[in-house]
Design a protein around this motif. Sequence first.
Motif, PDB file in Angstrom:
ATOM      1  N   LEU A 177       0.989  -1.191  -0.048  1.00 32.30           N
ATOM      2  CA  LEU A 177       0.007   0.043   0.025  1.00 32.30           C
ATOM      3  C   LEU A 177       0.833   1.055  -0.145  1.00 32.30           C
ATOM      4  O   LEU A 177       1.833   1.448   0.830  1.00 32.30           O
ATOM      5  CB  LEU A 177      -0.939  -0.016   1.293  1.00 32.30           C
ATOM      6  N   TYR A 178       0.789   2.367  -0.947  1.00 29.67           N
ATOM      7  CA  TYR A 178       1.523   3.270  -0.981  1.00 29.67           C
ATOM      8  C   TYR A 178       0.595   4.455  -1.208  1.00 29.67           C
ATOM      9  O   TYR A 178      -0.299   4.962  -1.629  1.00 29.67           O
ATOM     10  CB  TYR A 178       2.143   3.277  -2.388  1.00 29.67           C
ATOM     11  N   ASP A 179       0.828   5.346  -0.045  1.00 28.43           N
ATOM     12  CA  ASP A 179       0.318   6.697   0.240  1.00 28.43           C
ATOM     13  C   ASP A 179       1.421   7.931  -0.182  1.00 28.43           C
ATOM     14  O   ASP A 179       2.254   8.022   0.336  1.00 28.43           O
ATOM     15  CB  ASP A 179       0.048   6.883   1.840  1.00 28.43           C
ATOM     16  N   ALA A 180       1.138   8.150  -1.764  1.00 21.90           N
ATOM     17  CA  ALA A 180       2.153   9.052  -2.159  1.00 21.90           C
ATOM     18  C   ALA A 180       2.152  10.400  -1.635  1.00 21.90           C
ATOM     19  O   ALA A 180       3.105  11.037  -1.410  1.00 21.90           O
ATOM     20  CB  ALA A 180       1.743   9.127  -3.864  1.00 21.90           C
ATOM     21  N   CYS A 181       1.066  11.131  -1.318  1.00 22.79           N
ATOM     22  CA  CYS A 181       0.887  12.285  -0.700  1.00 22.79           C
ATOM     23  C   CYS A 181       1.947  12.520   0.577  1.00 22.79           C
ATOM     24  O   CYS A 181       2.421  13.558   0.996  1.00 22.79           O
ATOM     25  CB  CYS A 181      -0.403  12.828  -0.097  1.00 22.79           C
ATOM     26  N   ASN A 182       1.821  11.464   1.282  1.00 23.06           N
ATOM     27  CA  ASN A 182       2.672  11.409   2.478  1.00 23.06           C
ATOM     28  C   ASN A 182       4.134  10.530   2.356  1.00 23.06           C
ATOM     29  O   ASN A 182       4.712  10.438   3.400  1.00 23.06           O
ATOM     30  CB  ASN A 182       2.010  11.035   3.659  1.00 23.06           C
ATOM     31  N   GLY A 183       4.266  10.103   1.281  1.00 21.13           N
ATOM     32  CA  GLY A 183       5.512   9.391   1.099  1.00 21.13           C
ATOM     33  C   GLY A 183       5.716   8.101   1.969  1.00 21.13           C
ATOM     34  O   GLY A 183       6.629   7.775   2.547  1.00 21.13           O
ATOM     35  N   VAL A 184       4.504   7.302   2.164  1.00 18.70           N
ATOM     36  CA  VAL A 184       4.498   6.024   3.056  1.00 18.70           C
ATOM     37  C   VAL A 184       4.329   4.905   2.354  1.00 18.70           C
ATOM     38  O   VAL A 184       3.230   4.925   1.752  1.00 18.70           O
ATOM     39  CB  VAL A 184       3.472   6.246   4.171  1.00 18.70           C
ATOM     40  N   LEU A 185       5.111   4.044   2.563  1.00 17.23           N
ATOM     41  CA  LEU A 185       4.844   2.657   1.771  1.00 17.23           C
ATOM     42  C   LEU A 185       4.768   1.511   3.003  1.00 17.23           C
ATOM     43  O   LEU A 185       5.744   1.260   3.851  1.00 17.23           O
ATOM     44  CB  LEU A 185       6.139   2.343   0.904  1.00 17.23           C
ATOM     45  N   PHE A 186       3.791   0.853   3.016  1.00 23.30           N
ATOM     46  CA  PHE A 186       3.702  -0.246   3.686  1.00 23.30           C
ATOM     47  C   PHE A 186       3.936  -1.684   2.770  1.00 23.30           C
ATOM     48  O   PHE A 186       3.325  -1.890   2.056  1.00 23.30           O
ATOM     49  CB  PHE A 186       2.019  -0.313   4.034  1.00 23.30           C
ATOM     50  N   SER A 187       5.116  -1.831   3.141  1.00 21.42           N
ATOM     51  CA  SER A 187       5.798  -3.013   2.051  1.00 21.42           C
ATOM     52  C   SER A 187       5.630  -4.316   2.452  1.00 21.42           C
ATOM     53  O   SER A 187       5.935  -5.195   2.109  1.00 21.42           O
ATOM     54  CB  SER A 187       7.295  -2.841   2.319  1.00 21.42           C
ATOM     55  N   SER A 188       4.902  -4.420   3.906  1.00 25.53           N
ATOM     56  CA  SER A 188       4.443  -6.002   4.022  1.00 25.53           C
ATOM     57  C   SER A 188       5.858  -6.567   3.956  1.00 25.53           C
ATOM     58  O   SER A 188       6.813  -6.494   4.764  1.00 25.53           O
ATOM     59  CB  SER A 188       3.571  -6.320   3.465  1.00 25.53           C
ATOM     60  N   ASP A 189       5.698  -7.917   3.619  1.00 27.67           N
ATOM     61  CA  ASP A 189       6.925  -8.987   3.423  1.00 27.67           C
ATOM     62  C   ASP A 189       7.697  -8.587   2.254  1.00 27.67           C
ATOM     63  O   ASP A 189       8.614  -9.625   1.911  1.00 27.67           O
ATOM     64  CB  ASP A 189       6.388 -10.418   3.604  1.00 27.67           C
ATOM     65  N   PRO A 229       7.881  -2.130   6.988  1.00 30.88           N
ATOM     66  CA  PRO A 229       7.769  -3.389   6.601  1.00 30.88           C
ATOM     67  C   PRO A 229       6.719  -4.060   7.703  1.00 30.88           C
ATOM     68  O   PRO A 229       6.561  -3.574   8.849  1.00 30.88           O
ATOM     69  CB  PRO A 229       9.179  -3.949   6.725  1.00 30.88           C
ATOM     70  N   ALA A 230       6.496  -5.427   7.823  1.00 30.88           N
ATOM     71  CA  ALA A 230       5.818  -6.232   8.397  1.00 30.88           C
ATOM     72  C   ALA A 230       6.195  -6.861   9.768  1.00 30.88           C
ATOM     73  O   ALA A 230       5.607  -7.395  10.457  1.00 30.88           O
ATOM     74  CB  ALA A 230       4.954  -7.358   7.583  1.00 30.88           C
ATOM     75  N   HIS A 231       7.598  -6.786   9.829  1.00 30.40           N
ATOM     76  CA  HIS A 231       8.427  -7.652  10.899  1.00 30.40           C
ATOM     77  C   HIS A 231       9.329  -6.917  11.293  1.00 30.40           C
ATOM     78  O   HIS A 231      10.230  -6.173  10.602  1.00 30.40           O
ATOM     79  CB  HIS A 231       8.716  -9.033  10.545  1.00 30.40           C
ATOM     80  N   ARG A 232       9.460  -6.779  12.679  1.00 32.02           N
ATOM     81  CA  ARG A 232      10.397  -6.198  13.505  1.00 32.02           C
ATOM     82  C   ARG A 232      10.285  -4.542  13.116  1.00 32.02           C
ATOM     83  O   ARG A 232       9.618  -4.297  12.242  1.00 32.02           O
ATOM     84  CB  ARG A 232      11.803  -6.565  13.232  1.00 32.02           C
ATOM     85  N   GLU A 233      11.161  -3.734  13.849  1.00 33.59           N
ATOM     86  CA  GLU A 233      11.266  -2.344  13.604  1.00 33.59           C
ATOM     87  C   GLU A 233      12.190  -1.690  12.951  1.00 33.59           C
ATOM     88  O   GLU A 233      12.095  -0.643  12.552  1.00 33.59           O
ATOM     89  CB  GLU A 233      11.355  -1.549  15.293  1.00 33.59           C
ATOM     90  N   GLU A 234      13.187  -2.740  12.405  1.00 34.60           N
ATOM     91  CA  GLU A 234      14.232  -2.153  11.240  1.00 34.60           C
ATOM     92  C   GLU A 234      13.489  -1.631  10.209  1.00 34.60           C
ATOM     93  O   GLU A 234      12.612  -2.171   9.609  1.00 34.60           O
ATOM     94  CB  GLU A 234      15.015  -3.329  11.197  1.00 34.60           C
ATOM     95  N   THR A 235      14.075  -0.431   9.742  1.00 36.55           N
ATOM     96  CA  THR A 235      13.677   0.100   8.355  1.00 36.55           C
ATOM     97  C   THR A 235      14.736   0.703   7.826  1.00 36.55           C
ATOM     98  O   THR A 235      15.948   0.799   8.392  1.00 36.55           O
ATOM     99  CB  THR A 235      12.551   0.911   8.637  1.00 36.55           C
ATOM    100  N   GLY A 236      14.620   1.331   6.762  1.00 37.16           N
ATOM    101  CA  GLY A 236      15.816   2.078   6.070  1.00 37.16           C
ATOM    102  C   GLY A 236      15.335   2.699   4.470  1.00 37.16           C
ATOM    103  O   GLY A 236      14.182   3.176   4.290  1.00 37.16           O
ATOM    104  N   ASP A 237      16.356   2.690   3.709  1.00 36.06           N
ATOM    105  CA  ASP A 237      16.141   3.256   2.444  1.00 36.06           C
ATOM    106  C   ASP A 237      15.857   2.062   1.507  1.00 36.06           C
ATOM    107  O   ASP A 237      16.429   1.094   1.545  1.00 36.06           O
ATOM    108  CB  ASP A 237      17.705   3.755   2.000  1.00 36.06           C
ATOM    109  N   LEU A 238      14.894   2.382   0.651  1.00 34.82           N
ATOM    110  CA  LEU A 238      14.161   1.288  -0.038  1.00 34.82           C
ATOM    111  C   LEU A 238      14.836   1.040  -1.178  1.00 34.82           C
ATOM    112  O   LEU A 238      15.124  -0.241  -1.385  1.00 34.82           O
ATOM    113  CB  LEU A 238      12.798   2.231  -0.514  1.00 34.82           C
ATOM    114  N   ARG A 239      15.456   2.095  -1.800  1.00 35.16           N
ATOM    115  CA  ARG A 239      16.480   1.574  -3.259  1.00 35.16           C
ATOM    116  C   ARG A 239      17.484   0.728  -2.510  1.00 35.16           C
ATOM    117  O   ARG A 239      17.835  -0.346  -3.292  1.00 35.16           O
ATOM    118  CB  ARG A 239      16.568   2.870  -3.709  1.00 35.16           C
TER     119      ARG A 239
END
Length: 333
Positions: A177-189, A229-239
Amino acid sequence: MAEQLAPGLWRLNIPLEGNPLKNLNSFLITGERNLLIDTGFNQPACKRAMDDQLREIGADLNRTDIFLTHLHSDHTGLSTYLHRPGCAVFLSGTDAIRREEYSHEEIWRKKYASYVENGFTWEEMNWLWDSNPAKMEGPEPLDGGFDRLDDGAVLEYGGRKLRCILTPGHTPGHLCLYDACNGVLFSSDHVLFHITPNICRWEGVPDALGDYLESLDKVKDLPVKMLLPAHREETGDLRQRAEELKAHHAHRLDNAERIVAESPGLTAYEITGRMQWSIRARNWTEFPLTQKFFAVGEAMAHLDWLEVRGKVTHRLENGKIRYYSIDNHKGVD
């Protein structure tokens, strides 16, 4: 305890007891109607955590729709439990068909029989019959079925416009799910950080790994300020993470191709046992059986990628599927 990430956006921490994934990040968007993204297993610990955190936020399930990113039981397990009359339970059309099929035991018998052909024993499959969370902790049948979504569908909740992006690979109908206006991507797995998403063979899908790699390219250039992402709190740069995941699979493909060339005639189970895995086990024999099931599924996806591109081939010998490099296989028939 629920964590507020932004106005009207919450992360619910759902523990996955006895599972190496450890937790599921379920997300709640609040507004006139709420949207709950993913649910956890159909197990008591997940129910308690979900109930407590929804109560803490003050979310009314009678005005809460549910969005399931994909069919896996750790994402769909509580969907029927949480569903209320008049509310939607969204899932991609592709995964909806498979999720509904998974309520029938004959589907699992066929799946397990295929794993026996690829090197497992029936003794191992019989042990998994009542212990595999993918089979045992999924949702109860949903009256009326799922509300099916296609690639590009747009949902509106809490003032956010959420575009569905079909990202097949982890499952054939995985949706971000991508919220373009707010720059949010729910990337799940689709994009994870503490581990690599499991990419396994799927019935009727010639090249699940190829689909996954194309899906990474589909999302990697999206403008994203918050990647969830769907698991743990780790996140970062998409590309950066997309490129890391592609490199990981390139290494694993090289590993599988080398094993087949050096030891022609192995089953997928035997090939998997010789591949490199990041798991707390001294050797393949000590792998937990549930993890062997997922590891062999992933190895088969890599073998499919190699076979589609003419690098390996397989043949059925005495009830077992065995793999050969194309060079080694020449003249065998």
